[in-house]
Structure formats: C-alpha cells, structure tokens
Design a protein around this motif. Structure first.
Motif, mmCIF file in Angstrom:
data_model
loop_
_atom_site.group_PDB
_atom_site.id
_atom_site.type_symbol
_atom_site.label_atom_id
_atom_site.label_comp_id
_atom_site.label_asym_id
_atom_site.label_seq_id
_atom_site.Cartn_x
_atom_site.Cartn_y
_atom_site.Cartn_z
ATOM 1 N N ARG A 85 -13.084 104.190 -121.848
ATOM 2 C CA ARG A 85 -12.653 103.506 -123.072
ATOM 3 C C ARG A 85 -11.175 103.742 -123.372
ATOM 4 O O ARG A 85 -10.461 102.833 -123.801
ATOM 5 C CB ARG A 85 -13.526 103.937 -124.238
ATOM 6 C CG ARG A 85 -13.306 103.114 -125.483
ATOM 7 C CD ARG A 85 -14.300 103.428 -126.560
ATOM 8 N NE ARG A 85 -15.593 102.889 -126.167
ATOM 9 C CZ ARG A 85 -16.739 103.221 -126.711
ATOM 10 N NH1 ARG A 85 -16.777 104.115 -127.666
ATOM 11 N NH2 ARG A 85 -17.861 102.679 -126.309
ATOM 12 N N ARG A 88 -8.711 101.357 -121.579
ATOM 13 C CA ARG A 88 -8.828 99.902 -121.777
ATOM 14 C C ARG A 88 -7.626 99.262 -122.450
ATOM 15 O O ARG A 88 -7.182 98.209 -121.997
ATOM 16 C CB ARG A 88 -10.122 99.576 -122.518
ATOM 17 C CG ARG A 88 -11.329 99.863 -121.658
ATOM 18 C CD ARG A 88 -12.628 99.617 -122.375
ATOM 19 N NE ARG A 88 -13.716 100.177 -121.580
ATOM 20 C CZ ARG A 88 -14.874 100.527 -122.057
ATOM 21 N NH1 ARG A 88 -15.141 100.351 -123.337
ATOM 22 N NH2 ARG A 88 -15.793 101.038 -121.271
ATOM 23 N N TRP A 92 -5.789 96.015 -120.734
ATOM 24 C CA TRP A 92 -5.656 94.684 -121.351
ATOM 25 C C TRP A 92 -4.197 94.293 -121.490
ATOM 26 O O TRP A 92 -3.833 93.135 -121.294
ATOM 27 C CB TRP A 92 -6.372 94.640 -122.698
ATOM 28 C CG TRP A 92 -7.840 94.905 -122.601
ATOM 29 C CD1 TRP A 92 -8.564 95.794 -123.338
ATOM 30 C CD2 TRP A 92 -8.779 94.294 -121.706
ATOM 31 N NE1 TRP A 92 -9.879 95.770 -122.946
ATOM 32 C CE2 TRP A 92 -10.039 94.858 -121.943
ATOM 33 C CE3 TRP A 92 -8.672 93.323 -120.706
ATOM 34 C CZ2 TRP A 92 -11.189 94.498 -121.238
ATOM 35 C CZ3 TRP A 92 -9.813 92.956 -119.998
ATOM 36 C CH2 TRP A 92 -11.046 93.541 -120.273
ATOM 37 N N ASN A 113 -16.359 95.350 -118.939
ATOM 38 C CA ASN A 113 -16.642 96.702 -119.435
ATOM 39 C C ASN A 113 -16.238 96.880 -120.888
ATOM 40 O O ASN A 113 -15.859 97.969 -121.308
ATOM 41 C CB ASN A 113 -15.957 97.770 -118.569
ATOM 42 C CG ASN A 113 -16.881 98.331 -117.524
ATOM 43 O OD1 ASN A 113 -18.088 98.329 -117.686
ATOM 44 N ND2 ASN A 113 -16.310 98.802 -116.435
ATOM 45 N N ASP A 114 -16.295 95.794 -121.655
ATOM 46 C CA ASP A 114 -15.923 95.874 -123.064
ATOM 47 C C ASP A 114 -16.646 94.772 -123.826
ATOM 48 O O ASP A 114 -17.166 93.834 -123.228
ATOM 49 C CB ASP A 114 -14.413 95.724 -123.235
ATOM 50 C CG ASP A 114 -13.862 96.557 -124.380
ATOM 51 O OD1 ASP A 114 -14.651 96.968 -125.265
ATOM 52 O OD2 ASP A 114 -12.642 96.798 -124.399
ATOM 53 N N SER A 131 -13.139 99.966 -132.389
ATOM 54 C CA SER A 131 -13.261 100.110 -130.932
ATOM 55 C C SER A 131 -13.177 98.766 -130.208
ATOM 56 O O SER A 131 -13.012 98.729 -128.994
ATOM 57 C CB SER A 131 -14.571 100.821 -130.572
ATOM 58 O OG SER A 131 -15.687 99.986 -130.834
ATOM 59 N N PHE A 132 -13.275 97.664 -130.942
ATOM 60 C CA PHE A 132 -13.225 96.331 -130.332
ATOM 61 C C PHE A 132 -11.822 95.732 -130.340
ATOM 62 O O PHE A 132 -11.588 94.694 -129.718
ATOM 63 C CB PHE A 132 -14.161 95.367 -131.080
ATOM 64 C CG PHE A 132 -15.578 95.836 -131.177
ATOM 65 C CD1 PHE A 132 -16.364 95.993 -130.041
ATOM 66 C CD2 PHE A 132 -16.137 96.123 -132.410
ATOM 67 C CE1 PHE A 132 -17.675 96.424 -130.139
ATOM 68 C CE2 PHE A 132 -17.454 96.543 -132.510
ATOM 69 C CZ PHE A 132 -18.225 96.697 -131.374
ATOM 70 N N PHE A 135 -9.649 94.716 -126.952
ATOM 71 C CA PHE A 135 -10.205 93.584 -126.205
ATOM 72 C C PHE A 135 -10.063 92.291 -127.013
ATOM 73 O O PHE A 135 -9.669 91.254 -126.486
ATOM 74 C CB PHE A 135 -11.657 93.854 -125.835
ATOM 75 C CG PHE A 135 -12.268 92.842 -124.905
ATOM 76 C CD1 PHE A 135 -11.565 92.331 -123.833
ATOM 77 C CD2 PHE A 135 -13.570 92.406 -125.098
ATOM 78 C CE1 PHE A 135 -12.138 91.403 -122.967
ATOM 79 C CE2 PHE A 135 -14.156 91.490 -124.238
ATOM 80 C CZ PHE A 135 -13.430 90.980 -123.173
ATOM 81 N N LEU A 169 -21.298 92.363 -120.816
ATOM 82 C CA LEU A 169 -20.029 92.849 -120.281
ATOM 83 C C LEU A 169 -19.335 91.843 -119.376
ATOM 84 O O LEU A 169 -18.156 91.989 -119.068
ATOM 85 C CB LEU A 169 -20.240 94.154 -119.496
ATOM 86 C CG LEU A 169 -20.852 95.319 -120.273
ATOM 87 C CD1 LEU A 169 -21.020 96.524 -119.366
ATOM 88 C CD2 LEU A 169 -20.024 95.658 -121.498
#
Length: 170
Positions: A85, A88, A92, A113-114, A131-132, A135, A169
């Motif tokens: 995590r 990421r 991105w 994976n997100d 946490s989103f 992405f 995912l």
C-alpha cells in the motif's frame, strides 16, 4: 471462438524458461518477460506475429507498450499494481507521467491491486476513505474510465485477519 492476439500473465513466479515452455508449439511466438523477485512477482507478455509490439518501459509492476494492429496504433500498459500500500502513490504518479506523453488511445489493463471505494469490496472491515485517494486521483487526473465487464466483478478473494474478503482489483 478466435483466441486473443496477446496474453498477459502477472505474478508468474516463473523463470523465463518456464514461460517460454508454456507457449512452445502455439501461435504465441513473441515474448517479453520481467523476472520475479525472489518468490513473488514476475510479468510475461506473449503475442502472435499478427501484432507489432514495441516495449516502451517495464518494471516489476508494468509493461508499457505501443501496439500496431489492424492498421491502428495505440498504447497499452499491462499493470500489476504495487502490492504494498505504501508504494502505490508513487506507482500511480509514475504511470501518470507516462500517460501525460500519450496522444493516441491508452488502455490500462491487469491487476491494479487497489480500489476506488468500499463498494468494490465485500467482507472484512471497511477501509478508511483516505486510503483510496491516490488511486482515485490517478484515475481522475488521467481522464480514465472503466470499461464494461461481464461476470463476477470481484476478481480477488482471500482471507485477511480471519475475514474472507472479495475485491475488485482488475
């Protein structure tokens, strides 16, 4: 039904020789691989002679290509999203830099994976909304949109902390 022109395998955990053996005797005569790191990872892209593929960039998490097929030119990034995590946001960001240079259609496919939000997950505790963000920002900044799919949208399933979880995912 015709077979696809291109096959993408992620997290193969296989040495190159094993990948080549898998396709021996098939129409998939061209291969590009990113070897696994230890006991995890590994990417493999295999394609038929009817497709012209130029590998533009590769890493443990992406094979970025320029494809010529049936008189059309487009870009495809084959993704195996950062498993950790904390890695990421940087992943991105690096993909956004690639996308900023694109003038032709660009398809991203694979395992991201997100998640975009908690609706893409069943089971276990809800994830924190923050946490989103990385992405979501990536999708928004690059003007990406989700293609339609068929079948079960929950492409991953497993147990985390004694909870059975299913997530979208891909």
């Amino acid at each position: 039904k015709d077979s696809p022109e291109i096959m993408f395998l992620m997290e193969t955990k296989q040495k190159d020789e094993e990948i080549y053996k898998m396709y021996k005797g098939t129409a998939f005569t061209n291969h590009y691989t990113v070897p696994p790191e230890g006991l995890s990872g590994g990417l493999a892209l295999s394609w038929k002679d009817t497709v012209q593929i130029e590998i533009l960039f590769s890493s443990a998490n992406v094979i970025d290509t320029k494809i010529e097929f049936n008189g059309k030119t487009f870009f495809v990034s084959y993704i195996y999203g950062a498993p950790n995590r904390e890695d990421r946001p940087k992943f991105w960001e690096s993909l956004s830099e690639i996308g900023a240079q694109r003038s032709a259609p660009w398809l991203l496919t694979g395992d991201f994976n997100d998640l975009l939000d908690n609706s893409e997950k069943v089971g276990g505790p809800l994830r924190w909304e923050g946490s989103f963000l990385s992405f979501r920002n990536f999708v928004s900044l690059n003007g990406l949109w989700d293609l339609q799919f068929s079948g079960n949208s929950l492409s991953w399933r497993g147990t985390r902390y004694n909870h059975f979880i299913q997530s979208r995912l891909d």
